[in-house]
Scaffold this motif. Sequence first.
Motif, PDB file in Angstrom:
ATOM      1  N   UNK A 158      37.474  41.438  46.806  1.00 45.54           N
ATOM      2  CA  UNK A 158      36.924  42.753  46.453  1.00 45.54           C
ATOM      3  C   UNK A 158      37.989  43.798  46.099  1.00 45.54           C
ATOM      4  N   UNK A 159      39.074  43.932  46.884  1.00 47.06           N
ATOM      5  CA  UNK A 159      40.051  44.975  46.546  1.00 47.06           C
ATOM      6  C   UNK A 159      40.802  44.739  45.234  1.00 47.06           C
ATOM      7  N   UNK A 160      40.664  43.546  44.662  1.00 45.56           N
ATOM      8  CA  UNK A 160      41.457  43.172  43.496  1.00 45.56           C
ATOM      9  C   UNK A 160      40.680  43.213  42.183  1.00 45.56           C
ATOM     10  N   UNK A 161      39.390  43.464  42.250  1.00 49.02           N
ATOM     11  CA  UNK A 161      38.561  43.388  41.050  1.00 49.02           C
ATOM     12  C   UNK A 161      38.943  44.425  39.992  1.00 49.02           C
ATOM     13  N   UNK A 162      39.241  45.644  40.400  1.00 53.69           N
ATOM     14  CA  UNK A 162      39.640  46.669  39.432  1.00 53.69           C
ATOM     15  C   UNK A 162      40.957  46.286  38.751  1.00 53.69           C
ATOM     16  N   UNK A 163      41.928  45.845  39.536  1.00 51.65           N
ATOM     17  CA  UNK A 163      43.202  45.418  38.957  1.00 51.65           C
ATOM     18  C   UNK A 163      43.038  44.244  38.012  1.00 51.65           C
ATOM     19  N   UNK A 164      42.156  43.317  38.362  1.00 55.84           N
ATOM     20  CA  UNK A 164      41.915  42.175  37.481  1.00 55.84           C
ATOM     21  C   UNK A 164      41.265  42.614  36.176  1.00 55.84           C
ATOM     22  N   UNK A 165      40.400  43.617  36.259  1.00 57.89           N
ATOM     23  CA  UNK A 165      39.791  44.150  35.034  1.00 57.89           C
ATOM     24  C   UNK A 165      40.861  44.764  34.134  1.00 57.89           C
TER      25      UNK A 165
END
Length: 194
Positions: free
Chosen positions: A166-173
């Motif tokens: 969950x904490x990584x989804x924005x960075x992956x986007x």
Amino acid sequence: MSTASVSFRPGAVLADLLPASRVRDIALVVGGAALTGIAAQISVPVPGSPVPVTGQTFAALLVGTAFGARRGFLALALYALVGMAGVPWFAGGTSGAGGASFGYVLGMLLAATVVGALARRGADRSVARTAATMVLGSALIYAVGVPYLALSTGMSLGAAVAAGLTPFLLGDALKAALAMGALPAAWKLAGRRG
């Protein structure tokens, strides 16, 4: 047959635009492993998670896509083996196979192979196809990394998802957006459109 005609054949990846040789392939594999190791040093701790935000996932997906399945697999395998042997080039300067985030390294090995195979089928030639390829690659990394995180730390799967996905989804986007611009642009610059 000239190098140019081989370079632009259907099923080519960006690395195929370079003159073919064993030296090229070895340099790509070693360079891909090194790029991933360097990108892993871009590491930002995430509060409440043993897994940091790093550049290594982005590097692994780019290596796989640009090099193709075989060279992408070999580059990430070299990265994993050298890190397991003690070179401190995993996230945050760590090494070894025992860490909570090692599953993500294994996931990157799988993801680089799959996105490389998809790139041979033109998945890196347009923005939409590149986006789908990066999303799939990221999902594969999590599919291996999150369960490994749960097993290695004793977390429940739900807690591992909360700490390791969950904490990584924005960075992956954001990483996917960079790839969506970079890969099709590289083909366009090379004179190849998808």
